[in-house]
Design a protein around this motif. Structure first.
Motif, short mmCIF file in Angstrom:
data_model
loop_
_atom_site.label_atom_id
_atom_site.label_comp_id
_atom_site.label_asym_id
_atom_site.label_seq_id
_atom_site.Cartn_x
_atom_site.Cartn_y
_atom_site.Cartn_z
N HIS A 167 -20.00 18.48 -2.32
CA HIS A 167 -20.51 18.42 -0.95
C HIS A 167 -21.05 19.80 -0.54
CE1 HIS A 167 -20.53 16.47 3.09
NE2 HIS A 167 -20.40 17.72 3.51
N LEU A 168 -20.34 20.86 -0.90
CA LEU A 168 -20.79 22.21 -0.60
C LEU A 168 -22.09 22.52 -1.33
CD1 LEU A 168 -17.42 24.17 -0.74
CD2 LEU A 168 -18.65 23.39 1.29
N ARG A 169 -22.19 22.10 -2.58
CA ARG A 169 -23.41 22.37 -3.35
C ARG A 169 -24.59 21.59 -2.76
NH1 ARG A 169 -22.16 25.64 -7.26
NH2 ARG A 169 -20.13 25.56 -8.33
N GLY A 170 -24.32 20.40 -2.24
CA GLY A 170 -25.37 19.64 -1.57
C GLY A 170 -25.84 20.33 -0.31
N MET A 171 -24.90 20.87 0.45
CA MET A 171 -25.27 21.62 1.65
C MET A 171 -26.11 22.84 1.29
SD MET A 171 -21.70 21.46 3.84
CE MET A 171 -22.36 22.43 5.22
N LEU A 172 -25.74 23.52 0.20
CA LEU A 172 -26.49 24.70 -0.22
C LEU A 172 -27.91 24.30 -0.64
CD1 LEU A 172 -26.71 27.68 -0.93
CD2 LEU A 172 -25.72 27.16 -3.18
N ALA A 173 -28.04 23.21 -1.39
CA ALA A 173 -29.37 22.76 -1.80
C ALA A 173 -30.22 22.41 -0.58
CB ALA A 173 -29.25 21.54 -2.72
N ALA A 220 -22.98 32.35 1.34
CA ALA A 220 -22.39 31.12 0.80
C ALA A 220 -22.80 30.92 -0.65
CB ALA A 220 -22.82 29.93 1.65
N GLU A 221 -24.05 31.21 -0.96
CA GLU A 221 -24.53 31.05 -2.33
C GLU A 221 -23.79 32.00 -3.27
OE1 GLU A 221 -28.67 30.45 -4.78
OE2 GLU A 221 -28.74 31.05 -2.68
N GLY A 222 -23.53 33.21 -2.81
CA GLY A 222 -22.77 34.15 -3.63
C GLY A 222 -21.37 33.65 -3.92
N LEU A 223 -20.74 33.05 -2.93
CA LEU A 223 -19.39 32.51 -3.14
C LEU A 223 -19.39 31.30 -4.06
CD1 LEU A 223 -17.99 32.76 0.51
CD2 LEU A 223 -17.34 34.17 -1.44
N LEU A 224 -20.53 30.60 -4.12
CA LEU A 224 -20.60 29.37 -4.92
C LEU A 224 -21.14 29.61 -6.33
CD1 LEU A 224 -21.88 26.64 -2.42
CD2 LEU A 224 -19.88 26.48 -3.89
#
Length: 422
Positions: A167-173, A220-224
């Motif tokens: 879900h987090l990766r979808g938000m990032l995309a 957020a991208e750095g954390l992911l």
């Protein structure tokens, strides 16, 4: 009275064919729900991309003609704004679905409840915004700012603890896609401004908003970059929410710049009043019950177990000042009448949250920002502070829980040893 958070999970009928038994079993074990109806709305929502293409062509045409967006016909600004909103909502929904499917191809067609709830909320608004964009394209005098509260907010964020990694990766995309279009729109807008001196403050506000969104997204991208510890999921989620909200507003403000001045002065999202400062545990004026609902403090003070729970909560708090800062903001918002104590459908006060430190349940009376989170009129929330996972190496929890609350007879005391009492 105490209250607990009540969430809804929707299950949808299958219309594209019955999944295999293995898929159904795997999805059930993961606690996922069917997404076939969401897929139907995804297909129908493709109109949002067509409206976005028309809007971008219109934006470029206006730029080539040297048009000043502060003075174009209201239907033009309305079309640009509505097409943008439909595009962002469709993008968020699609990226959330695709990220979950990519994470586990065994359960394509099923998603976690939090993803289902969020995608539903986004897709539900695509058609209305697409329709408004088409109406504005056909009626140059249509001024939607006269009938709608603008800039509009994204739908309420669904809550999950921890938020699933896909879900987090979808938000990032989604943030990447939306950011790209928002920054292009801002660049075209800046190039078209004919009186930069007159509109200098407005341009600065737009650049500030773009910087706010891009910083939150980059962080957020750095954390992911690597699979983060679940304890970081909430921090990542909050930053991605902040980024998407910033870009969503940015696109609307560049489409309808007449909104910028009101946005800048808090017409849409009221700034939190300057907070007071609660005394910390190392000072003589410290009140260990300051997080507890004021209306119920006297009752909890009579409970010996509550006394012990409050004592342990502060003993395990690694940064009491950070905990108190959020309560300071809540107290300031309450004093400014931006929030009030929440009531149930019959008008009775909901009272305190059922978990130690038994904070109040609030309702938002006018838009306000608390702990960096924008809260909207009508939302209910409470402040959760929890030390139970600290002895096990987990994190100390400080967060706002936003959602629907209902009365309960359950009570949870602070129990870092892991044995909860109800």
């Amino acid at each position: 009275m105490v209250a607990f958070f009540k969430g809804d999970v929707m299950g949808m009928p299958d219309e594209t064919g019955r999944p295999t038994l293995l898929v159904r079993m795997t999805a059930k074990l993961k606690g996922e729900v069917r997404a076939d109806t969401l897929e139907s709305f995804r297909r129908a929502g493709g109109v949002a991309y067509a409206e976005m293409q028309r809007a971008e062509a219109l934006r470029q045409k206006l730029a080539d003609e040297g048009a000043n967006l502060w003075h174009v016909e209201p239907g033009v600004s309305s079309q640009l704004l509505c097409a943008w909103n439909a595009f962002v909502l469709q993008s968020i929904g699609e990226n959330l679905l695709d990220a979950d499917y990519s994470a586990d191809p065994r359960t394509v067609g099923y998603v976690p409840p939090v993803t289902h709830t969020q995608v539903t909320a986004c897709f539900d608004e695509v058609e209305p915004w697409s329709s408004r964009a088409r109406q504005a394209a056909g009626n140059s005098s249509l001024d939607l700012s006269a009938t709608l509260r603008l800039p509009a907010d994204l739908p309420e964020w669904a809550e999950a603890d921890p938020c699933p990694l896909p879900h987090l990766r979808g938000m990032l995309a989604a943030a990447r896609a939306v950011r790209q279009h928002a920054e292009v729109a801002l660049g075209v807008f800046e190039a078209s401004v004919q009186d930069a001196e007159k509109h200098g403050r407005d341009l600065q506000r737009l650049r500030q908003l773009a910087a706010e969104g891009s910083t939150a997204a980059d962080y957020a991208e750095g954390l992911l970059e690597a699979d983060p510890d679940p304890n970081l999921h909430e921090a990542i989620e909050e930053r991605l929410q902040r980024a998407l909200e910033a870009f969503y507003h940015l696109g609307q403000l560049t489409a309808m710049p007449s909104l910028i001045a009101r946005y800048d002065t808090g017409g849409q999202v009221a700034a939190t009043p300057a907070p007071r400062k609660l005394a910390t545990p190392d000072s003589s004026g410290f009140d260990p019950w300051c997080l507890t609902s004021p209306r119920e403090r006297a009752t909890w003070r009579k409970d010996p177990r509550a006394h012990q729970s409050i004592k342990e909560l502060w003993e395990f708090d690694p940064d009491p000042a950070a905990t108190l800062r959020i309560q300071d903001e809540i107290d300031a918002a309450f004093a400014a009448k931006a929030i009030d104590y929440a009531r149930n459908g019959s008008g009775s006060l909901l009272g305190s949250y059922f978990c130690c430190p038994w904070g109040a349940i609030y309702v938002v009376r006018r838009p306000v920002t608390i702990n960096g989170r924008r809260l909207r009129q009508g939302q209910q929330f409470t402040y959760e502070v929890d030390a139970d996972e600290v002895p096990k190496g987990g994190r100390f929890v400080r967060r706002l829980i936003v959602g629907t609350f209902a009365p309960t007879n359950d009570v949870e005391y602070c129990d870092p040893d892991g044995e909860h009492d109800f």
